[in-house]
Design an enzyme around this catalytic site. Structure first.
Site, short mmCIF file in Angstrom:
data_model
loop_
_atom_site.label_atom_id
_atom_site.label_comp_id
_atom_site.label_asym_id
_atom_site.label_seq_id
_atom_site.Cartn_x
_atom_site.Cartn_y
_atom_site.Cartn_z
N ARG A 7 -8.40 -6.91 -8.07
CA ARG A 7 -9.26 -8.10 -8.25
C ARG A 7 -10.69 -7.62 -8.48
NH1 ARG A 7 -11.90 -7.40 -3.43
NH2 ARG A 7 -10.57 -6.55 -1.81
N LYS A 45 0.81 -1.22 0.00
CA LYS A 45 0.00 0.00 0.00
C LYS A 45 0.84 1.26 0.00
CE LYS A 45 -4.00 -1.80 2.38
NZ LYS A 45 -5.00 -1.35 3.34
N GLU A 102 -0.92 7.75 8.38
CA GLU A 102 -1.79 8.68 7.66
C GLU A 102 -2.59 9.51 8.63
OE1 GLU A 102 -4.51 6.58 5.08
OE2 GLU A 102 -3.00 6.38 3.52
#
Ligand code: ADP
Length: 456
Positions: free
Chosen positions: A292, A116, A200
């Protein structure tokens, strides 16, 4: 085009893939665990093969058994569905090495987007807005403290290998940072074998907005509009809709532009999703890219008329996208309710069991994806989601009304489900007014449970 596809999955998504393959004239081989030997996809596919005992680790995650079975059954491609091995780069690579096409992006893409922090860095470099936070992985708590001081509390510590909401912890202040760091890292290490974290800023009660992407091997990339997936319980989506009515036309155009830029930066191939959080001031930030098909792909299919599984298969076979961006038309509104074998009144505890009686909803604009039949058994070994009810109507309120009727009709006897919970949710005033964000279920669940109780 492929001749024979192995479906390395189970439940509703196995049925979804199977139907699509048969429409395309492709044979199917369902790979199943011994537990699932009598499942609907096993009964309806061209052929099936048992790849191990009930435990997913020994069956649906058993890479060697799947590859051996695919070869033995002469499959020329594998569709992984969602969950299980769908985002496993090593498995995608193994398939290709064994001459079996992987229906999804290649291993390198899965690896780069699955990390990520790396995905975030790529987006930032390409001008896609990302949540303020650390540039790269954290070296330890001290660095986390320094960066948190700069971006301001509360902050989110996130595992770079994270998924399904795991490996994520909030720190509201400096005093909470150390334990949040330790817990997020330990959880990620246990779940993903990688405890590396990044930081974050926590966007307070955002909307979760995601954009569906399709890319082919010739480099064409298009988006298929957005979904609002803000109704989540503990980071698990429960209701999804398309389009996201909270967006203004300008915001929508900006989010499409950012999603396309993200997909183009990654040179994305196959179906994928660019996920954003939207704050209350209308700012949106990239959070991750899913490589996906997703559970909620169905709402996009309803409003675009595009069969996303078919596109995935065509792209994997090397065909070019059959449509251009300018061909895309979003029509009406679609809502999906996930139906789980769980007891909302017992803290949503999973409740597997034997299905005694079944009546599924139907009608104009009503779709029910499932692999259920009377007498089937819902196994404790796998996810508790057993069906998806999807409705499509000209507008959002009309879709809500259609969903109520569909849920009213639906009967599953043998074990508790969340059908009634979803039904009452469709009457919630805030939901109806489209006033909700990711904190909605945390603050409204007790009210909905109260209505359920009063109704008896
Ligand atoms: P996972 O892959 O584990 O699902 P995500 O990065 O997609 O993790 O995040 C899961 C959910 O957590 C999102 O849907 C969103 O609601 C919330 N989330 C993630 N990042 C932030 C953030 N910076 N601020 C607020 N909420 C966030």
């Amino acid at each position: 085009m492929f001749r024979r596809i192995m479906i390395a999955n189970r439940g509703e998504i196995a049925m979804r893939i199977l139907r699509c393959c048969h429409e395309l004239g492709i044979e199917t081989v369902t790979a199943c665990s011994y537990e699932d030997r009598n499942s609907l996809p096993v009964q309806l596919s061209t052929d099936s093969v048992c790849i191990g005992p009930a435990s997913a680790a020994q069956s649906y995650l058993n890479q060697d058994a799947l590859i051996e079975a695919a070869k033995a059954k002469s499959c020329d491609a594998i569709h992984p569905g969602y969950g299980f091995l769908s985002e496993n780069a090593e498995f995608a690579e193994e398939c290709e090495k064994n001459g079996i096409a992987w229906i999804g992006p290649d291993a390198d893409m899965i690896r780069r987007m699955g990390d990520k922090q790396e995905a975030k860095a790529l987006m930032k470099k390409n001008g896609v807005p990302v949540v303020p936070g650390s540039d790269g992985l954290l070296s330890g708590v001290d660095e986390a403290r320094k960066i948190a001081g700069k971006v301001g509390y509360p902050v989110l510590l996130k595992a770079t290998a994270g998924g399904g909401g795991r490996g994520m912890r909030i720190a509201n202040s400096a005093s909470e940072l150390e334990s949040a760091y330790a817990n997020a890292s330990a959880e990620a290490e246990a779940a993903f074998g990688n405890g590396a974290l990044y930081l974050e800023k926590l966007i307070r009660n955002p909307r979760h907005i995601e954009v569906q992407i399709l890319g082919d091997k010739s480099g064409h990339i298009i988006h298929l509009g957005e979904r609002d997936c803000s109704l989540q319980r503990r980071n698990q989506k429960l209701v999804e809709e398309a389009p996201a009515r909270c967006l203004t036309d300008r915001q929508r155009a900006a989010i499409y532009k950012a999603a396309l830029r993200a997909a183009k930066a990654a040179k994305y191939v196959s179906a994928g999703t660019v996920e954003f959080v939207l704050d209350h001031d209308g700012n949106f930030y990239f959070i991750e890219m899913n490589t996906r098909i997703q559970v909620e792909h169905s709402v996009t299919e309803m409003v675009t008329g595009v069969d996303l599984i078919r596109e995935q298969i065509r792209i994997a076979a090397g065909l070019t996208l059959y449509m251009k961006q300018s061909d895309l038309k979003i029509r009406g509104h679609a809502i999906e309710c996930r139906i789980n074998a769980e007891n909302p009144e017992a803290g949503f505890a999973p409740c597997p069991g034997r299905l005694d009686f079944l009546h599924l909803p139907a009608g104009f604009g009503v779709r029910c994806e499932n692999a259920l039949y009377p007498g089937c058994t819902v196994s404790p070994y796998y996810d508790s989601m057993i069906a998806k009810v999807i409705v499509h109507a000209p507008g959002r309120l009309a879709a809500i009304r259609k969903m109520r009727v569909a849920l009213e009709e639906m009967v599953i006897e043998g074990f508790p489900t969340n059908i009634e919970f979803q039904y009452f949710l469709m009457y919630d005033q805030d939901y109806m007014r489209n006033e909700f964000d990711t904190s909605f279920l945390a603050s409204h669940t007790d009210t909905i449970l109260g209505w359920m109780k009063e109704s008896r």
